[in-house]
Design an enzyme around this catalytic site. Structure first.
Site, PDB file in Angstrom:
ATOM      1  N   SER A 144      11.749 -38.337  -2.496  1.00 30.41           N
ATOM      2  CA  SER A 144      11.636 -37.493  -3.686  1.00 30.41           C
ATOM      3  C   SER A 144      11.548 -36.013  -3.307  1.00 30.41           C
ATOM      4  CB  SER A 144      10.436 -37.912  -4.529  1.00 30.41           C
ATOM      5  OG  SER A 144       9.276 -38.019  -3.744  1.00 30.41           O
ATOM      6  N   ASN A 162      15.200 -35.058  -2.388  1.00 29.25           N
ATOM      7  CA  ASN A 162      16.285 -35.198  -3.354  1.00 29.25           C
ATOM      8  C   ASN A 162      15.945 -34.989  -4.825  1.00 29.25           C
ATOM      9  OD1 ASN A 162      18.363 -36.164  -1.413  1.00 29.25           O
ATOM     10  ND2 ASN A 162      16.909 -37.830  -1.181  1.00 29.25           N
ATOM     11  N   TYR A 163      14.676 -35.079  -5.212  1.00 28.54           N
ATOM     12  CA  TYR A 163      14.383 -35.132  -6.643  1.00 28.54           C
ATOM     13  C   TYR A 163      13.513 -34.013  -7.194  1.00 28.54           C
ATOM     14  CZ  TYR A 163      16.632 -39.642  -6.982  1.00 28.54           C
ATOM     15  OH  TYR A 163      17.565 -40.640  -6.983  1.00 28.54           O
ATOM     16  N   MET A 164      12.558 -33.559  -6.415  1.00 27.60           N
ATOM     17  CA  MET A 164      11.637 -32.569  -6.962  1.00 27.60           C
ATOM     18  C   MET A 164      12.173 -31.171  -6.678  1.00 27.60           C
ATOM     19  SD  MET A 164       8.033 -34.450  -5.902  1.00 27.60           S
ATOM     20  CE  MET A 164       8.056 -33.769  -4.277  1.00 27.60           C
TER      21      MET A 164
END
Length: 573
Positions: A528, A531-533
DNA sequence: TGAGGTACTTAGGATTCCAATG
DNA sequence: CATTGGAATCCTAAGTACCTCA
């Protein structure tokens, strides 16, 4: 505000950083004007050891090709791959093919790899036991090579390439129940490689004498420098050579991804309103669209494209099967399925009553292997999303929900006086919640239990010595001479008090560490973060709370997110 | 509308590195 | 100084998304 991050100095009137330029928009069309690089290099050729394979106690001498494959298998022995059914079966088929049908070798079970396995083991030891100077030299020559050919030049700027060595041959390690696990991945040659360079740039020299690249193209609508067909999954898969995460190509796309997710933030209320509408009163197709999107939004599921027969049988939202869902009281559902990388998603959650009712209806009259959402596809779902925003697709919801969750959790922080370590733990806790939302897992580390026990013991020791110190202090207070007045105990009351404080912080830190270790046992925090936060959330929080960025972003992430390092403390997702 | 191709992101495990510890 | 274990990095598999073509 203290500057906690060391950044390259900005020069007046001159902007060399892509994230400060205005022309980011046409990146979606033309990626570059000039592109120059050294192409790819190949793993070293196989050097035979001439150790035979035994079959029915008879030594069989092998050709170099057979021996190489046998050696791969030897290093699989003792691992779980050895006994994995598909892997073993596929390997046997592939391996026997190398001998032909009239050869005496007819079964893997009768093959005795012991001698080769011993050799492999010895080589491993030898490699490990190399003198440190040798290792150092090796590392340095590797670095030198990387310095020479590990970079490309894009529009005049030197950029790191992520993978200049093509994948070495070996046995295909497909995850889960992959139908091709155990297949032989053959060696790649220059004739397999297509190179992409600028029209007016030099074509990289082929590193293997007497060979040539398959093709050279000048395609500036793409960011790849080279590609080749995957040796195992050649029917569908292509492997690309790209620039590294620190490059403009990757960084700019990354930034655009988060900007898109922020745009979704502005639209989300309207979208939720719309899909609830669809869930309630529209026709069956729309009911499915609305319900699927509800799950994607609420549970951060992947969209779930259809897969072919040649892949492991995993699912995402749109490909969920009837057998993956069960219904519980109080409007709860349980989802139980294998997702990406065959990781299990297993979660019981309360859902909206209308959703619950819809899902029950979708299941009615279907067999366990039939699709829950049989009237929609990932394309139709993404088409629906396009009605809200032209670049919106299902995966943006994962990015959005991860970032929004992090922002919200970090927003609760109000302990400026905490130790840095505790602040970092607070951050890690938020990170973990996001990771759990996205179902990012890792297998429990080997001998985890043993290590936990070790730490528990240490903690106990620390408590004991704290006790002794406190007794020692009492000695001072009652004006008696402490009975531990010798050796390791402080000789003054003041020093004893200091030692007690030290011991207490040490215990506290240990407890934090222990708890973190246990909490993070099966949760993978990195995915995360990478790639996500949105990294700007993290940077702004660090600046606001005087946490050095390197406490939460290791070197590689700091360069990947270099574009986010200048974020103002007041920035919000 | 569906299958296949292309280009890119996302993912966990393996390997390597490095610092703490005995 | 060697060991060891966690963190960081590397590797490449496995996704998403969108396009084209029949």
């Amino acid at each position: 505000m203290t500057e906690l991050i060391s950044l390259p100095k900005k020069r007046k009137g001159e902007s060399t950083n892509w994230w400060e330029e205005d022309e980011q928009d046409d990146f979606s069309i033309q990626k570059w004007k000039s592109l120059e690089h050294h192409g790819v290099i190949f793993p070293p050729d196989y050097i035979p050891h001439n150790i035979p394979l035994f079959y029915d106690d008879e030594a069989i001498s092998l050709t170099s090709e057979q021996e190489e494959v046998a050696t791969w298998w030897s290093s699989v022995i003792g691992t779980e791959w050895e006994t994995k059914e598909i892997f073993r079966k596929n390997f046997e088929q592939n391996f026997l093919k190398l001998f032909g049908s009239d050869h005496q070798i007819k079964s893997l079970d009768k093959c005795d790899f012991k001698k080769i396995a011993e050799y492999v083991e010895v080589q491993r030891e030898v490699k490990k036991a190399r003198p440190p100077e040798e290792k150092k030299q090796e590392r340095e020559s590797k670095q030198k090579l990387d310095e020479e050919i590990g970079y490309g030049i894009v529009d005049g700027k030197r950029e790191k390439i992520s993978n200049i060595i093509v994948e070495p041959p070996g046995l295909f390690r497909g995850r889960g129940q992959h139908p091709k696990a155990g297949y032989i991945k053959t060696r790649l040659r220059p004739e397999d490689i297509t190179i992409n360079v600028g029209k007016s740039n030099l074509v990289p020299k082929c590193p293997v004498p007497g060979h040539a690249w398959k093709n050279v193209v000048h395609n500036n609508y793409v960011t790849w420098l080279a590609y080749y067909k995957d040796p195992v999954l050649s029917f569908s898969n292509v492997k690309y050579v790209y620039l590294a995460a620190s490059s403009k190509f990757k960084g700019l796309n990354d930034k655009l991804k988060y900007e898109k997710a922020r745009k979704l933030k502005g639209l989300i209320d309207g979208i939720r309103h719309d899909y609830f509408d669809k869930i309630k009163k529209d026709n069956q197709v729309n009911k499915q669209l609305g319900t699927a999107l509800y799950l994607i939004d609420k549970l951060a599921l992947r969209v779930g494209n259809e897969k072919t027969e040649d892949e492991a049988d995993t699912v995402g939202c749109c490909s969920l099967k009837v057998s993956n869902i069960s219904f519980k009281e109080n409007c709860q559902i349980t989802l139980d399925f294998l997702g990406k990388d065959s990781m299990r998603y297993f979660n019981t959650v309360p859902v909206d009553p209308n959703v619950h009712e819809n899902l029950r209806k979708f299941v009615e009259g279907k067999g366990p292997d039939e699709e829950l959402f049989d009237l929609i596809t990932t394309s139709s779902l993404n088409e629906y999303l396009k009605t809200f925003m032209k670049s919106l697709s299902a995966k943006v919801f994962r990015t959005y929900n991860a970032s929004v969750t992090l922002q919200m959790l970090l927003g609760k922080f109000n302990h400026k006086n905490m130790q840095v370590e505790e602040k970092v733990q607070f951050y890690t806790d938020a990170n973990r919640e996001v990771a759990i939302l996205c179902n990012h897992q890792k297998s429990t580390p080997k001998n985890f239990e043993v290590q936990m026990e070790k730490m528990q013991d240490k903690l106990k020791d620390k408590f004991e010595s704290l006790n002794l110190l406190e007794t020692h202090l009492k000695g001072f207070l009652s004006k008696k001479i402490a009975q531990n007045a010798d050796k390791k105990f402080p000789t003054s009351e003041e020093n004893t008090r200091k030692a007690i404080v030290r011991a207490k912080t040490s215990i506290k830190n240990m407890e934090i560490k222990l708890k973190m270790k246990d909490d993070n046992k099966t949760v993978a925090l990195g995915t995360s973060k990478i790639n996500y936060m949105d990294p700007r959330i993290t940077v702004a929080w660090c600046k606001n709370n005087e946490v050095p960025i390197e406490k939460v972003f290791p070197k590689a992430l700091r360069s990947k997110f270099i574009w986010a390092m200048y974020t103002e403390p007041s920035w919000e997702f």
